[in-house]
Design an enzyme around this catalytic site. Structure first.
Site, PDB file in Angstrom:
ATOM      1  N   SER A   1       5.651  -0.647  -3.910  1.00  0.00           N
ATOM      2  CA  SER A   1       5.415  -1.327  -4.760  1.00  0.00           C
ATOM      3  C   SER A   1       5.199  -0.832  -5.678  1.00  0.00           C
ATOM      4  CB  SER A   1       4.891  -2.569  -4.952  1.00  0.00           C
ATOM      5  OG  SER A   1       3.936  -3.024  -4.119  1.00  0.00           O
TER       6      SER A   1
ATOM      7  N   HIS B   1       9.891  -6.487   1.718  1.00  0.00           N
ATOM      8  CA  HIS B   1       8.650  -6.208   1.338  1.00  0.00           C
ATOM      9  C   HIS B   1       7.565  -7.105   1.166  1.00  0.00           C
ATOM     10  CE1 HIS B   1       4.974  -3.682  -0.562  1.00  0.00           C
ATOM     11  NE2 HIS B   1       5.841  -3.261  -1.398  1.00  0.00           N
TER      12      HIS B   1
ATOM     13  N   HIS C   1       3.142  -2.984  12.130  1.00  0.00           N
ATOM     14  CA  HIS C   1       3.459  -2.405  10.814  1.00  0.00           C
ATOM     15  C   HIS C   1       3.493  -1.440  10.828  1.00  0.00           C
ATOM     16  CE1 HIS C   1       0.916  -0.794   7.355  1.00  0.00           C
ATOM     17  NE2 HIS C   1       0.979  -1.881   6.808  1.00  0.00           N
TER      18      HIS C   1
ATOM     19  N   ARG D   1      -6.837  -7.015   6.985  1.00  0.00           N
ATOM     20  CA  ARG D   1      -6.787  -7.719   5.931  1.00  0.00           C
ATOM     21  C   ARG D   1      -6.754  -8.617   6.634  1.00  0.00           C
ATOM     22  NH1 ARG D   1      -1.571  -5.539   2.779  1.00  0.00           N
ATOM     23  NH2 ARG D   1      -1.318  -4.875   4.879  1.00  0.00           N
TER      24      ARG D   1
ATOM     25  N   ASP E   1       0.173 -10.565   6.752  1.00  0.00           N
ATOM     26  CA  ASP E   1       1.155 -11.924   6.276  1.00  0.00           C
ATOM     27  C   ASP E   1       1.305 -11.838   7.874  1.00  0.00           C
ATOM     28  OD1 ASP E   1       2.518 -10.155   4.157  1.00  0.00           O
ATOM     29  OD2 ASP E   1       3.619  -9.156   5.087  1.00  0.00           O
TER      30      ASP E   1
END
Length: 460
Positions: free
Chosen positions: A265, A295, A341, A350, A398
């Site tokens: 993105s 994504h 990742h 995060r 996530d």
């Protein structure tokens, strides 16, 4: 969360010498000469130096790890995680202003910081928040476009259409057509970017109401100009009375703003923008990439995995039972979603921020779904290390985000990526403004056929 005294001390240190309240444009006007001078120095003194070799594996593997793209607001380190203008997530949580009475850093403050590289004062953050909320109402034609779409259309497709439609009023496109100077491109780019970020929250809320509620304007609260974007988004979709949800949306949006420039993105915003497409067209293209299952859909996959685990193991299970479930999944040829990742080799900061948010709230910490998130964090890395097929056995963002949205009642999985989209606009468009400040050229890497790659590799 850090103490108020420590936070105040850091803010004073970071804004020393800026006693007056500045607008984001005024701060950018200060740093434009600095950034342009640094680019000129890089080109003049170091233009012929190499930054590394490109391997065949990188060429055929999606360009992973190739260093060829300027991206100022954030840099991702495999060990430390993401840093925004040099600051880690905990450091950002420490210094960035919060909403009055709130604990989580304001996304608006993060957006200011991404644009300028400077921590806003409380007064500047408040002024910027008010400016963005003041820009957040949608033109009537965009409302009509969104309202005309079938409810069965995927919410991300609707998001792409809504943001692209804002191009009708692009100040950048109008200025370019009128023949503005290249040195001034960044000014209308900033205006469009502020509009795009602000209006994306309202577009997202309208999509939610049209698709999952009755879509009646009279039942949707008007935008409260005294509140921030996250509150208004939550309030417009029916969650304004949930302090926990509002705080979560603030944290979620602040954390997801940027993750350096190579992700789909962010890169798409930069690539389309390099052709001098306006911010609305550039970011609508980015949303198309964000909608891809590789994504922006990962948090949904994690949540489905945990719900399946809950169905099989019940609301609680021993570590041994969870480990058995993980091995069963791996042995069936599937992966553990939310773990691993492309860059990180340590737990995603995060994830840690969201996990600490959940642990710190009693009502969340006792939720069976979140308890499994926390339990997986403790046992899954060991299993994945033993399994030996992942370079990073630790959780990414996530692994926690979907479970928290689900806890507070946002149960429409396909809408989760839309909440990601409201956030990622801030990082992608902050760099879009810097691309125009620096006058970067159109992006045009060299492509090769497999035969050409084979020939070069054989020569090497």
């Amino acid at each position: 969360m850090f103490s108020a005294t420590r936070t105040a001390a850091r803010r004073v240190a970071n804004v020393a010498g800026r006693r007056n309240v500045s607008t984001v444009k005024e701060v950018l006007e200060e740093i434009v000469p600095e950034r342009r001078a640094l680019l000129a120095q890089l080109k003049k003194e170091h233009g012929s130096k190499t930054l590394g070799n490109v391997t065949v594996e990188q060429v055929v593997g999606g360009g992973r790890g190739i260093k060829y793209m300027l991206w100022d607001p954030s840099v991702l380190d495999s060990e430390e995680g993401i840093r925004f203008w040099g600051r880690s997530i905990p450091e950002c949580q420490e210094v960035l202003p919060t909403a009055p009475g709130g604990k989580e850093m304001l996304p608006e403050a993060m957006f200011w910081y991404l644009l300028t590289g400077r921590v806003p004062t409380d007064a500047e953050a408040k002024q910027f928040q008010e400016e963005l909320v003041g820009r957040s109402e949608l033109p009537a034609y965009v409302e009509k476009v969104l309202d005309s779409l079938p409810k069965t259309l995927h919410p991300m497709t609707q998001f792409v259409i809504g943001v692209a439609a804002l191009n009708h009023d692009s100040k950048f496109a109008a200025g370019y057509t009128a023949g503005m100077k290249k040195a001034d491109y960044w000014i209308p780019a900033l205006e469009d970017s502020l509009d795009c970020v602000a209006k994306s929250f309202t577009i997202a809320a309208r999509i939610y109401n049209n698709k999952y509620r009755n879509g009646n304007d009279s039942s949707v609260p008007a935008i409260d100009k005294s509140k921030d974007l996250s509150f208004n988004f939550a309030n417009q979709i029916g969650f304004g009375d949930s302090e926990g949800f509002v705080e979560l949306i603030r944290l979620y949006n602040a954390l997801h703003t940027d993750h350096e420039g190579g992700n789909v993105s962010a890169h798409t915003t930069h690539l389309v923008g390099s052709a001098l497409s306006d911010p609305f067209l550039s970011y609508s293209a980015a949303l198309g990439g964000l909608a891809g299952p590789l994504h922006g859909l990962a948090n949904q996959e994690v949540l489905r995995f945990i719900i399946d685990m809950q169905k099989e193991l019940g609301d609680t299970a021993s570590d041994e039972k969870v480990v058995e479930f993980i091995w069963k999944t791996l042995n069936s040829g599937r992966v553990i979603p939310g773990y691993g990742h492309a860059v990180l080799r340590k737990p995603d900061p995060r994830f840690m921020a969201l996990q600490q948010f959940g642990v710190g709230r009693k009502e969340v910490a006792q939720d069976p779904i979140f308890k499994y998130v926390d339990q997986l964090y403790k046992v899954a890395p060991g299993v994945l290390t033993e399994h030996g097929k992942t370079k990073n056995p630790f959780p990414n963002v996530d692994a926690a985000s979907g479970s928290l949205l689900y806890h507070y009642g946002l149960t429409k999985f396909e809408f989760y990526t839309v909440t990601f989209g409201t956030s990622r606009a801030m990082g992608g468009l902050a760099q879009y403004v810097h691309d125009r400040i620096l006058g970067l050229p159109i992006e045009r890497p060299k492509s090769l056929s497999m035969e050409a790659v084979l020939a070069l590799a054989q020569k090497a």
